[in-house]
Motif scaffolding. Structure first.
Motif, PDB file in Angstrom:
ATOM      1  N   ASN A 258      95.836  43.682  42.449  1.00 15.34           N
ATOM      2  CA  ASN A 258      95.393  42.488  43.162  1.00 15.34           C
ATOM      3  C   ASN A 258      96.593  41.728  43.718  1.00 15.34           C
ATOM      4  N   PHE A 259      96.726  41.739  45.057  1.00 12.30           N
ATOM      5  CA  PHE A 259      97.729  40.907  45.723  1.00 12.30           C
ATOM      6  C   PHE A 259      97.075  39.559  45.981  1.00 12.30           C
ATOM      7  N   SER A 260      97.146  38.703  44.982  1.00 13.35           N
ATOM      8  CA  SER A 260      96.387  37.456  45.013  1.00 13.35           C
ATOM      9  C   SER A 260      97.030  36.390  45.891  1.00 13.35           C
ATOM     10  N   ASP A 261      98.349  36.422  46.049  1.00 14.95           N
ATOM     11  CA  ASP A 261      99.057  35.436  46.864  1.00 14.95           C
ATOM     12  C   ASP A 261     100.122  36.183  47.658  1.00 14.95           C
ATOM     13  N   TYR A 262      99.800  36.524  48.903  1.00 16.82           N
ATOM     14  CA  TYR A 262     100.630  37.431  49.679  1.00 16.82           C
ATOM     15  C   TYR A 262     100.737  36.865  51.089  1.00 16.82           C
ATOM     16  N   TRP A 263     101.863  36.190  51.405  1.00 15.66           N
ATOM     17  CA  TRP A 263     101.979  35.547  52.704  1.00 15.66           C
ATOM     18  C   TRP A 263     103.410  35.590  53.227  1.00 15.66           C
TER      19      TRP A 263
ATOM     20  N   TYR B 123     101.877  31.644  60.278  1.00 18.53           N
ATOM     21  CA  TYR B 123     101.693  31.779  58.833  1.00 18.53           C
ATOM     22  C   TYR B 123     100.652  32.873  58.617  1.00 18.53           C
ATOM     23  N   ASN B 124     101.084  33.990  57.972  1.00 14.40           N
ATOM     24  CA  ASN B 124     100.218  35.149  57.769  1.00 14.40           C
ATOM     25  C   ASN B 124      99.901  35.298  56.287  1.00 14.40           C
ATOM     26  N   THR B 125      98.625  35.375  55.974  1.00  4.44           N
ATOM     27  CA  THR B 125      98.227  35.585  54.588  1.00  4.44           C
ATOM     28  C   THR B 125      97.327  36.815  54.516  1.00  4.44           C
ATOM     29  N   ASN B 126      97.642  37.714  53.572  1.00  5.25           N
ATOM     30  CA  ASN B 126      96.942  39.007  53.494  1.00  5.25           C
ATOM     31  C   ASN B 126      96.595  39.371  52.050  1.00  5.25           C
ATOM     32  N   PRO B 127      95.695  38.634  51.415  1.00  2.41           N
ATOM     33  CA  PRO B 127      95.289  39.013  50.055  1.00  2.41           C
ATOM     34  C   PRO B 127      94.566  40.353  50.056  1.00  2.41           C
ATOM     35  N   VAL B 128      94.900  41.206  49.109  1.00  2.33           N
ATOM     36  CA  VAL B 128      94.340  42.559  49.027  1.00  2.33           C
ATOM     37  C   VAL B 128      93.962  42.856  47.585  1.00  2.33           C
ATOM     38  N   LYS B 129      92.829  43.506  47.395  1.00  2.00           N
ATOM     39  CA  LYS B 129      92.421  43.918  46.045  1.00  2.00           C
ATOM     40  C   LYS B 129      91.978  45.374  46.079  1.00  2.00           C
TER      41      LYS B 129
END
Length: 659
Positions: free
Chosen positions: A289-294, A301-307
């Motif tokens: 889990n990439f819970s806080d990925y920016w 500002y790019n945010t890409n949460p991945v699970k």
């Protein structure tokens, strides 16, 4: 001007040194049989000695990492034949290729758990403390028949420690560029329960990436890793394993605007049961889990949460003394919701002005596989296997709207033959098919940067490869082992950024397409030699001729595949006597291109010229529990570029105390 070593002359001299009899020869009784009797599990999903595996295998142990300059997993992998590691600044992560196949075409595992990012497909291993690793198994070649997508180039399996003994270890280190590290590990046993706790913190101010423009900033970072694992032994053969990890990384790779954060968490539950003397059942569930990925790039500002969630069950069954069958099923789900916002103040992520892009979706892969190991004679063994994968892309969307569902089926067969010619020589040959599915980023993300607009393509097909390999391992003497591997990969439907049109005078529009084919041919040579009970050495060389053979842009045909050095070799020596350990390692990489058209930026900045660097490490153990080490990386302070300027000479001192 950087001097370029003459490869043939240098290799000849180093090989002669390795084979020199001027050193005191060790007796067979004193000499460890190198790694040929080391047991690995990744190549066949069963326990097997390296000498009985029909593939090119390298094992890096915890002891190996202690002896050399290794403070990250990238450091540990950089001297493996056929494998290329390139660190990049900030949140770009680490580029890796095996036998000319890079990024999402290489599968990374932690105790069998996939570590490839479900959004981009690239590997992520930052959450694993080095002190928690027992060994790393690197299997080169196509392994989709066992592991499915991403295993085109090979598999890297990071295996964490087991068989705990009560022990607490604390280390503290400091070095060049304001670098500091602290680690803590504690292992113990309580009845049937083993437990492992690890913590590490590493931070550095970094160094100037572009001397011509110092304001572009430094490559600085602050990373923390936490991990814990428990093993409960239900009985003598069955056990339950639960592990949890967390990594927090902050990057300051530009004085102006570029910075980022990556927080990822892992969870794994495993169960092993011996159903009968000849049957072993394995179960695993895992979550990445990439819970806080920016990141912040310019004013975006790019945010890409991945699970990613994955489960697997397999059975190893020895049908008779000469036949072992492995069967399994698995299911894997990746989900992502990526967003890009415009910032009014690039230094403040709370100054969000408007949403520029949103994209994401879900991919699901359901699989079934088998492998049959047949021993025809004591000298001849054949492995035949295959895997069927059903891949689906659903819930896809971006600001243009929702996307149609997409489904692909792949069958990946493989056959390998192992022949023991005599007690000293083993031959193997293999042929197989492999594939790599497109990532959610390829399928859905519209990426608008300064000079490029990159469009997604929901119609992408998986990349595919037909691969062939022939290898031999020969024990030249009780003290010397040689290995040779010859390989070829024919890749089709390669995913490329294809040119569409020029939007302005200095901005182009591209789109992901299955636009390419490539032919990758190469040879790997390895030599290990024991000079004496105290001194050992190795040398390996890889020649990789990777060419684009077809592309919608015909000007690319005949060009070298990006991120693949044509020539690479590594050499190392280790001296260990009583309380002192000394290690010296050198590595050479030929010219490497990052662009499909094999061009380089002007003024040398970002050029990828050949280089040869030397690292060394000295360790002294005052007592069995207290040790100090000195590491010097890039000993001769060579200046070279790999995307940006590489670090010059760095020094690091570390103290280790066990309780």
């Amino acid at each position: 001007m950087i001097r370029k070593p003459h490869k043939l002359t240098l290799m000849t001299a180093l090989t002669s040194l390795l084979l020199s009899n001027s050193a005191v020869a060790a007796t067979a009784e004193e000499t460890k049989q190198f790694d040929l009797d080391t047991v690995v599990v990744t190549a066949t999903k069963t326990e097997k000695s390296i000498k009985d595996v029909p593939a090119a295998v390298t094992v890096i142990t915890a002891e190996d990492m202690k002896k050399s300059n290794v403070r990250t997993l990238s450091d540990a992998l950089r001297n493996v034949p056929g494998l290329y590691i390139k660190e990049q600044s900030g949140m770009k992560g680490t580029k890796i290729s095996i036998r000319g196949l890079s990024q999402n075409r290489v599968l990374f595992l932690q105790d069998g758990m996939p570590l490839n990012n479900g959004y981009t497909g690239g590997p992520q291993w930052s959450g694993i403390p080095i002190d928690s690793i027992e060994r790393v198994e690197i299997i080169r070649g196509p392994f989709s028949a066992l592991y499915g997508s991403s295993a085109m180039g090979g598999v890297v399996n990071i295996i964490t420690k087991e068989a705990a003994k009560p022990e607490t270890t604390v280390t503290a280190g400091t070095g060049t560029n304001g670098t500091h590290s602290q680690t803590f590990s504690h292992n113990g046993v309580e009845g049937k329960l083993e437990y492992y706790l690890n913590y590490s913190k590493n931070d550095t101010d970094g160094y100037i990436l572009n001397p011509a423009n110092p304001d572009e900033g430094k490559f600085g970072s602050d990373n923390k890793q936490y991990s814990g694992k428990i093993i409960y032994h239900i009985n003598a053969t069955d056990k339950l394993i639960i592990s949890k990890g967390r990594s927090e990384g902050t990057y300051q790779y530009s004085i102006k605007t570029d910075r980022g954060n990556r927080t990822n968490e892992t969870l794994k539950v495993g169960y092993q049961a011996k159903l009968a003397p000849d049957k072993m059942l394995n179960f695993r569930f895992s979550e990445l889990n990439f819970s806080d990925y920016w990141t912040i790039t310019g004013k975006n500002y790019n945010t890409n949460p991945v699970k990613t969630r994955e489960g697997e069950v397999n059975l190893n069954w020895k049908i008779n003394p000469n036949n072992t069958l492995t069967v399994g099923v698995s299911s894997k789900v990746d989900k992502c919701d990526g967003k890009t916002y415009l910032l009014t103040n690039p230094r403040d992520i709370s100054s969000i002005n408007k949403l520029l892009e949103r994209s994401g979706g879900k991919t699901t892969t359901n699989s079934i596989y088998f492998q049959d190991e047949m021993e025809f004679t004591p000298q001849t063994t054949m492995l035949v296997g295959g895997r069927y994968d059903n891949w689906k892309f659903t819930n896809g969307y971006n600001l243009a709207g929702s996307m149609q569902k997409k489904s692909e089926n792949n069958f990946s067969p493989k056959a390998s033959l192992l022949f023991k010619a005599d007690a000293s020589t083993t031959w193997y040959a293999s042929a197989g098919k492999s594939f790599s599915s497109p990532s959610i980023f390829n399928l859905s993300r519209r990426w608008d940067v300064t000079r490029t607009l990159l469009l997604p393509n929901p119609d992408l097909k998986p990349e595919k490869a037909n691969s062939y390999e022939l290898g031999v391992t020969h024990k030249v003497s009780p003290n010397t082992t040689a290995k040779v591997s010859v390989f070829q990969n024919n890749v089709t439907d390669m995913i490329y950024q294809s040119f569409i049109r020029m939007l302005t005078a200095d901005k182009q529009e591209l789109q992901w397409k299955n636009a390419g084919k490539a032919e990758i041919k190469g040879i790997e040579l390895e030599l290990n030699h024991k000079f004496s009970p105290e001194t050992s050495g190795y040398i390996n060389y890889t020649h990789n001729n990777s060419k684009i053979t077809a592309n919608s842009d015909t000007t690319l045909v005949g060009k070298q595949v990006p991120t693949v050095p044509k020539d690479a070799f590594n050499i190392g020596f280790t001296y260990q006597h009583e309380k002192l350990t000394a290690n010296l390692e050198g590595r050479y990489l030929s010219r490497t291109y990052e662009s499909d058209n094999n061009t380089e930026p002007a003024n040398g900045y970002g050029a990828y010229e050949p280089f040869f660097v030397v690292d060394t490490k000295f360790s002294y153990r005052f007592t069995p529990d207290t040790a100090i080490s000195l590491e010097v990386s890039n000993l001769f302070d060579r200046q070279y570029y790999r995307e940006t300027l590489a670090a010059g000479r760095t020094v690091f001192v570390e103290l280790t105390q066990k309780f």
